[in-house]
Design an enzyme around this catalytic site. Structure first.
Site, PDB file in Angstrom:
ATOM      1  CE  LYS A   1      -0.665  -0.204   5.461  1.00 41.01           C
ATOM      2  NZ  LYS A   1      -1.280  -0.506   6.338  1.00 41.01           N
TER       3      LYS A   1
ATOM      4  CE1 TYR B   1      13.589  31.296   5.483  1.00 37.40           C
ATOM      5  CE2 TYR B   1      13.931  28.939   4.443  1.00 37.40           C
ATOM      6  CZ  TYR B   1      13.740  30.221   4.634  1.00 37.40           C
ATOM      7  OH  TYR B   1      13.586  31.154   2.967  1.00 37.40           O
TER       8      TYR B   1
HETATM    9  C1  LIG Z   1      -0.871  -1.926   6.520  1.00 33.60           C
HETATM   10  C2  LIG Z   1      -1.214  -2.970   7.074  1.00 33.60           C
HETATM   11  C3  LIG Z   1      -0.070  -3.814   7.563  1.00 33.60           C
HETATM   12  C4  LIG Z   1       0.891  -3.854   7.552  1.00 33.60           C
HETATM   13  O1  LIG Z   1       1.862  -3.269   8.776  1.00 33.60           O
HETATM   14  P1  LIG Z   1       2.967  -3.316   9.256  1.00 33.60           P
HETATM   15  O2  LIG Z   1       3.366  -2.344  10.635  1.00 33.60           O
HETATM   16  O3  LIG Z   1       3.406  -1.767   7.884  1.00 33.60           O
HETATM   17  O4  LIG Z   1       3.710  -4.275   9.341  1.00 33.60           O
HETATM   18  C5  LIG Z   1      -0.709  -4.689   7.790  1.00 33.60           C
HETATM   19  N1  LIG Z   1      -2.068  -5.398   8.001  1.00 33.60           N
HETATM   20  C6  LIG Z   1      -2.874  -3.656   7.603  1.00 33.60           C
HETATM   21  C7  LIG Z   1      -4.543  -4.790   7.489  1.00 33.60           C
HETATM   22  C8  LIG Z   1      -2.182  -2.552   6.921  1.00 33.60           C
HETATM   23  O5  LIG Z   1      -3.694  -2.181   7.014  1.00 33.60           O
END
Ligand SMILES: *Cc1c(COP(=O)(O)O)cnc(C)c1O
Length: 364
Positions: free
Chosen positions: A39, A261
């Site tokens: 994702k 800054y």
């Molecule tokens: C993002 C996600 C993961 C992966 O989580 P990590 O902490 O990056 O390993 C697993 N399951 C679901 C449902 C997620 O949304």
């Protein structure tokens, strides 16, 4: 020469980390399959790039966007694909069926959408159970209605029961969620055996007994450590993204002179200041305070003052050989992203995801 910033993505490290996830998930003696969670553009590493690197290695890909899932199929990827937030609109049901995508179902309306689509085949689903995260999923009280809908629907194929841990990396742990999950699973009729998917990266590493049928590693694939108190190297995870740049100017300043800054950094001694071609518009966190670690010519030093849009400053006083054009690593190989993230009060997930479009990416 073009602006010297670039993100190098180590695809062999990505494959290596995936296999580390698989090996932890097999610690109970029974191998689990692993969704490569890709994702958010593979946590900023590039969806197609990550998918190609993991082709033939990963058991499946998990992501959010239907369009991304379709793009993977159109590019020839045949692995199972899981849609982690499921369906948003009724017309997505037929797309799932056509492209062979597995939606997470977390609301009863999503089951009704699937039934209403009158598909020629049964759609496999991941049924999301809310065991205490309280974001998505069904509670124990809602399950009878879910089962009634499943019984009359005839549109649903294999059901996998899933839940997501809120504190696999934290003090409360997972026991309370596992108890609730077990209660909910026991209500499942023996006549329809189900697969189970529980573990994210933190659970895979800390509670390998939760691996069951499918695990869901995300951050660990990219070499990030899910725990504040340990580091990725202790799990033999390798950094995948290294953000490189160079020093583009050096200033020698006197005590009392300030940098950048707001004049947040004030020199208390004669100071050599390196100006680096990287700023918050490249994805470096603006909230990283002075003192955040950084590598210049392979040596550790720290940032000075505020991060600007296109530049940030670092201390070269103790690095006399470093100067204009010296290579800089913002995070990655030699400087864990987790360390930079911790200094900035965030997590490596956010650094990776924030890598800006304007930063050229090269695969190594
Ligand atoms: C993002 C996600 C993961 C992966 O989580 P990590 O902490 O990056 O390993 C697993 N399951 C679901 C449902 C997620 O949304």
């Amino acid at each position: 020469m073009s602006r010297p910033i670039e993100a190098r993505i180590d695809l062999a490290a990505l494959r290596h980390n995936y296999l580390i996830a698989k090996s932890h998930a097999a610690l109970q003696g029974r191998p689990a399959k692993a969704w490569a969670v890709v994702k958010a553009d593979a946590y900023g590493h590039g969806l197609m790039r990550a998918a190609k690197a993991l082709d033939g290695v990963a058991d499946g890909f998990a992501l959010l966007d239907l369009a991304d899932a379709v793009a993977l199929r159109d590019s020839g990827f045949r692995q199972p694909i899981l849609l982690l937030e499921g369906l948003f609109e009724p017309d997505e049901v037929t797309v799932c069926a056509e492209y062979g995508l597995i939606p997470v179902v977390h609301r009863i309306e999503q089951l009704q959408m699937i039934r209403a689509a009158a598909l020629p085949l049964r759609l496999p689903i991941y049924l999301k159970l809310n065991t205490g995260m309280n974001r998505l999923g069904f509670t124990l009280e809602q399950l009878p209605a879910v089962r009634r809908e499943l019984a009359v629907s005839g549109a649903i194929g294999a059901v996998t029961l899933m839940t997501h841990f809120a504190e696999a990396d934290g003090g409360r742990g997972i026991d309370f969620q596992l108890e609730r999950f077990e209660t909910m699973r026991q209500g499942w009729p023996d006549t329809s055996p189900v697969e189970i998917s529980l573990a994210n990266s933190a659970a895979i590493l800390r509670y390998p007994q939760t691996a069951h049928d499918w695990v869901r590693p995300g951050i660990m694939l990219y070499g990030g450590c899910p725990f504040a108190e340990s580091d990725a190297a202790s799990f033999n995870l390798k950094p995948v993204m290294t953000l490189h740049s160079r020093i583009l100017a050096v200033q020698e300043i006197k005590p009392g002179e300030r940098v950048g800054y707001g004049g947040v950094f004030e020199a208390t001694r004669p100071t050599r200041v390196g100006i680096i071609a990287c700023g918050y518009a490249d994805g470096y966190p603006r909230h990283a305070p002075g003192g955040t670690p950084i590598l210049v010519a392979g040596q550790r030093t720290e940032t000075l003052g505020r991060v600007s849009m296109d530049m940030l400053a670092c201390d070269l006083t103790e690095l006399p050989d470093a100067g204009v054009d010296s290579p800089v690593v913002l995070w990655g190989e030699g400087l864990p992203a987790d360390e930079v993230a911790a200094a900035a009060g965030t997590i490596s997930y956010e650094l990776f995801c924030a890598l800006a479009r304007r930063v050229p990416v090269v695969e190594v």
